[in-house]
Design a protein around this motif. Sequence first.
Motif, PDB file in Angstrom:
ATOM      1  N   LEU A   1      -1.665   7.981 -17.972  1.00 50.34           N
ATOM      2  CA  LEU A   1      -2.689   7.456 -18.876  1.00 50.34           C
ATOM      3  C   LEU A   1      -3.513   8.585 -19.487  1.00 50.34           C
ATOM      4  N   VAL A   2      -3.743   8.447 -20.792  1.00 46.84           N
ATOM      5  CA  VAL A   2      -4.608   9.390 -21.511  1.00 46.84           C
ATOM      6  C   VAL A   2      -5.522   8.563 -22.415  1.00 46.84           C
ATOM      7  N   ARG A   3      -6.537   9.214 -22.948  1.00 48.97           N
ATOM      8  CA  ARG A   3      -7.409   8.551 -23.910  1.00 48.97           C
ATOM      9  C   ARG A   3      -6.994   9.029 -25.299  1.00 48.97           C
ATOM     10  N   ALA A   4      -6.402   8.125 -26.075  1.00 48.30           N
ATOM     11  CA  ALA A   4      -5.940   8.497 -27.422  1.00 48.30           C
ATOM     12  C   ALA A   4      -6.865   7.841 -28.427  1.00 48.30           C
ATOM     13  N   ASP A   5      -7.603   8.640 -29.165  1.00 44.67           N
ATOM     14  CA  ASP A   5      -8.609   8.123 -30.099  1.00 44.67           C
ATOM     15  C   ASP A   5      -9.493   7.085 -29.423  1.00 44.67           C
ATOM     16  N   GLY A   6      -9.859   7.365 -28.185  1.00 43.38           N
ATOM     17  CA  GLY A   6     -10.795   6.502 -27.474  1.00 43.38           C
ATOM     18  C   GLY A   6     -10.164   5.394 -26.661  1.00 43.38           C
ATOM     19  N   ARG A   7      -8.862   5.111 -26.879  1.00 38.35           N
ATOM     20  CA  ARG A   7      -8.219   4.033 -26.131  1.00 38.35           C
ATOM     21  C   ARG A   7      -7.346   4.573 -25.025  1.00 38.35           C
ATOM     22  N   ILE A   8      -7.373   3.884 -23.872  1.00 40.27           N
ATOM     23  CA  ILE A   8      -6.539   4.326 -22.759  1.00 40.27           C
ATOM     24  C   ILE A   8      -5.130   3.779 -22.947  1.00 40.27           C
ATOM     25  N   VAL A   9      -4.166   4.687 -23.033  1.00 38.16           N
ATOM     26  CA  VAL A   9      -2.773   4.279 -23.251  1.00 38.16           C
ATOM     27  C   VAL A   9      -1.843   5.137 -22.392  1.00 38.16           C
ATOM     28  N   GLU A  10      -0.614   4.659 -22.217  1.00 32.45           N
ATOM     29  CA  GLU A  10       0.394   5.441 -21.507  1.00 32.45           C
ATOM     30  C   GLU A  10       0.934   6.502 -22.478  1.00 32.45           C
ATOM     31  N   ALA A  11       0.858   7.769 -22.077  1.00 34.99           N
ATOM     32  CA  ALA A  11       1.370   8.846 -22.931  1.00 34.99           C
ATOM     33  C   ALA A  11       2.873   8.699 -23.160  1.00 34.99           C
ATOM     34  N   CYS A  12       3.581   8.076 -22.180  1.00 34.41           N
ATOM     35  CA  CYS A  12       5.040   7.983 -22.297  1.00 34.41           C
ATOM     36  C   CYS A  12       5.484   6.890 -23.255  1.00 34.41           C
ATOM     37  N   LEU A  13       4.577   5.986 -23.624  1.00 32.14           N
ATOM     38  CA  LEU A  13       4.959   4.883 -24.520  1.00 32.14           C
ATOM     39  C   LEU A  13       4.397   5.061 -25.921  1.00 32.14           C
ATOM     40  N   THR A  14       3.417   5.945 -26.055  1.00 33.09           N
ATOM     41  CA  THR A  14       2.638   5.976 -27.286  1.00 33.09           C
ATOM     42  C   THR A  14       3.118   7.078 -28.224  1.00 33.09           C
ATOM     43  N   PRO A  15       3.558   6.702 -29.429  1.00 37.62           N
ATOM     44  CA  PRO A  15       3.989   7.732 -30.370  1.00 37.62           C
ATOM     45  C   PRO A  15       2.806   8.627 -30.751  1.00 37.62           C
ATOM     46  N   ALA A  16       3.072   9.906 -30.878  1.00 41.66           N
ATOM     47  CA  ALA A  16       2.018  10.829 -31.301  1.00 41.66           C
ATOM     48  C   ALA A  16       1.669  10.522 -32.750  1.00 41.66           C
ATOM     49  N   ARG A  17       0.409  10.724 -33.114  1.00 44.10           N
ATOM     50  CA  ARG A  17      -0.043  10.428 -34.473  1.00 44.10           C
ATOM     51  C   ARG A  17      -0.745  11.667 -35.017  1.00 44.10           C
ATOM     52  N   ASP A  18      -0.462  11.972 -36.266  1.00 42.52           N
ATOM     53  CA  ASP A  18      -1.063  13.163 -36.863  1.00 42.52           C
ATOM     54  C   ASP A  18      -2.580  13.010 -36.881  1.00 42.52           C
ATOM     55  N   GLY A  19      -3.261  14.010 -36.389  1.00 44.19           N
ATOM     56  CA  GLY A  19      -4.723  13.997 -36.418  1.00 44.19           C
ATOM     57  C   GLY A  19      -5.366  13.296 -35.234  1.00 44.19           C
ATOM     58  N   ALA A  20      -4.549  12.762 -34.306  1.00 49.07           N
ATOM     59  CA  ALA A  20      -5.129  12.038 -33.172  1.00 49.07           C
ATOM     60  C   ALA A  20      -5.907  12.996 -32.268  1.00 49.07           C
ATOM     61  N   VAL A  21      -6.913  12.449 -31.617  1.00 46.16           N
ATOM     62  CA  VAL A  21      -7.675  13.208 -30.632  1.00 46.16           C
ATOM     63  C   VAL A  21      -7.347  12.619 -29.263  1.00 46.16           C
ATOM     64  N   ILE A  22      -6.667  13.417 -28.439  1.00 48.34           N
ATOM     65  CA  ILE A  22      -6.211  12.932 -27.142  1.00 48.34           C
ATOM     66  C   ILE A  22      -6.950  13.693 -26.050  1.00 48.34           C
ATOM     67  N   ALA A  23      -7.427  12.959 -25.056  1.00 46.78           N
ATOM     68  CA  ALA A  23      -8.180  13.600 -23.985  1.00 46.78           C
ATOM     69  C   ALA A  23      -7.769  13.035 -22.643  1.00 46.78           C
ATOM     70  N   ALA A  24      -8.025  13.811 -21.591  1.00 45.67           N
ATOM     71  CA  ALA A  24      -7.806  13.337 -20.227  1.00 45.67           C
ATOM     72  C   ALA A  24      -8.852  12.272 -19.908  1.00 45.67           C
ATOM     73  N   LEU A  25      -8.513  11.357 -18.988  1.00 46.58           N
ATOM     74  CA  LEU A  25      -9.464  10.296 -18.642  1.00 46.58           C
ATOM     75  C   LEU A  25     -10.754  10.884 -18.079  1.00 46.58           C
ATOM     76  N   GLU A  26     -10.595  11.833 -17.150  1.00 51.56           N
ATOM     77  CA  GLU A  26     -11.753  12.534 -16.602  1.00 51.56           C
ATOM     78  C   GLU A  26     -11.600  14.001 -16.986  1.00 51.56           C
ATOM     79  N   PRO A  27     -12.705  14.727 -17.131  1.00 50.76           N
ATOM     80  CA  PRO A  27     -12.592  16.135 -17.530  1.00 50.76           C
ATOM     81  C   PRO A  27     -11.660  16.909 -16.593  1.00 50.76           C
ATOM     82  N   LEU A  28     -10.852  17.806 -17.166  1.00 47.74           N
ATOM     83  CA  LEU A  28      -9.942  18.617 -16.352  1.00 47.74           C
ATOM     84  C   LEU A  28     -10.731  19.621 -15.536  1.00 47.74           C
ATOM     85  N   ALA A  29     -10.224  19.893 -14.317  1.00 54.00           N
ATOM     86  CA  ALA A  29     -10.899  20.849 -13.445  1.00 54.00           C
ATOM     87  C   ALA A  29     -10.785  22.251 -14.040  1.00 54.00           C
TER      88      ALA A  29
END
Lengths: 454, 83
Positions: B55-83
């Motif tokens: 799970l990642v946060r893609a443009d604010g929505r939590i989605v499965e990275a393995c199912l979600t096509p990448a989109r130009d200009g998307a902002v993708i973030a980890a659910l919690e800040p990376l260590a």
Amino acid sequence: MSRPQEHRCDVLVVGGGTAGMAAAVELAATGIRVEICEQSARLGGAIHRQPADGSPAAGLPRALGAQWQRLSQSLAHADIVQRTRHIFLGIDSDGLALFEDRAAGTVRTVRAAAVVLAVGAVERIAPRPGWQLAGVTTAGGMQVMMKETGRVPSGRILIAGNGPLPIALAAQLTKLGNPPVAVIESGDPLRRPGAALGLIAHPHIASEALGHLARLAVAGVPWRRAAALTAIERRGETLFATIVDRGGRTTQIGVDWIALHDGIRCNAFGLPASGDAIDSRPLIVRAGDCREALGAIAAEADGRRAAHAVIAALRGGKIARDGSSRRVAGQRMAQALLSELFRPVNLANDPRHLADDTILCRCENKTVGDLRWLLGQEGLSPREIKLNGRFGMGACQGRFCADSVMAITAASRSASVPEDIEQLTGSRWPLRPVSIASLAATETPTADTNHPTE
Amino acid sequence: MRSGQFTWQGQTISFRPGETIAAALAGAGIGDLGRDGAGAGLRYFCGIGACQSCLVRADGRIVEACLTPARDGAVIAALEPLA
Ligand code: FES
């Protein structure tokens, strides 16, 4: 709040893999209005995952390549509504099927006379210390990634677990230029000549497996049988795998990637029960690996079988017989032989032997020790194991922990053992954590908006 | 289908046409997807939307990275800040 817009079709097929595609094609051929919904961006499922760039898939065994040609071409010529990026959420009490439409960011509701559930299989992965680390995937997950990208993971790869799939993955990696450092197999197929002879009746399977083994032999990839991968540890950039061999000796191998696979099972977690149509509830039929995990050849036949059952129920009359059930039965025998051939002899992955700090339920970050502590409380019911310990309650709905929770519970004798896995995982709605934004979007009043009717 | 770029934790990642977020991240050598709210590590695992551990946060929505096509200009973030 008003009801969301309902869409209608005769039969809704959930899952665009082999079984779902076969069912949809068969149904549409009789003039039934079919809609097929798939969670990912393209049809095909795990076996027929298509390359992202639209190039033709390569590297499948011939029988499966022909299967894809057959299914994709029939589908292209059939009048079937195809919806991708639709995550199935379940069937509500009013008989409506709900999907999260990921592309539109809304929930879509479908009323159908019948629903064919064809959501496939999941891999069994025995928990081992470190199985939750980045760089560790399922063998199927690694295959899916390779099919989609056409790229092989770079660096050293170790494959471990049980059954024919690890060998298939190893052969594929070898063919694409990065042979794995070893394949660790808990069974000892070469010492089961009886089961091996039985496979002569299934020449496709036998020749495919021999082809893989020949490729590995030529490349010098060791196939370490009667051995088990018992722990993974990350030190710096490297994953260190602990291997226990036939004689109980332990070795360590340092690699970049580890692919695990301990068999496949039905992905029936949380699915609505099969059954006849009652009041507003549709007829619900399961097809393919989510009914019985027998692989892609069986799934195509089982999709057709399910379609015939639906046609008979909707139109009246006898269920058409075209040999599909016989084909499924043949694959059942082949799979039984393969399980016997690969029956684990190294039992080091038995969940009862796991150290307390092993992650058992990754979604809820719960360990084997957490479960053992819970089981130390007297006389717990399956429901209490679930509610008090949150085992089987995480986002994956127990897909990757429920079997092990059952095994450890059964071994403890202090709690009442769930009779079947549903008592632990339940059948919950929604099937997936759905984004609040999507649910909110469903509740837009439809009275003053003009939805195109389909 | 187009190729393009998205950002992962502020880092620019290129993707090829039709690729999922997981495939593009793997192509860029990124396997550690951070942690979820329960403190469990996230990473690509099953590839078929079953394990929910990508799970990642893609443009604010939590989605499965393995199912979600990448989109130009998307902002993708980890659910919690990376260590
Ligand atoms: S890798 Fe399992 S859900 Fe994405």
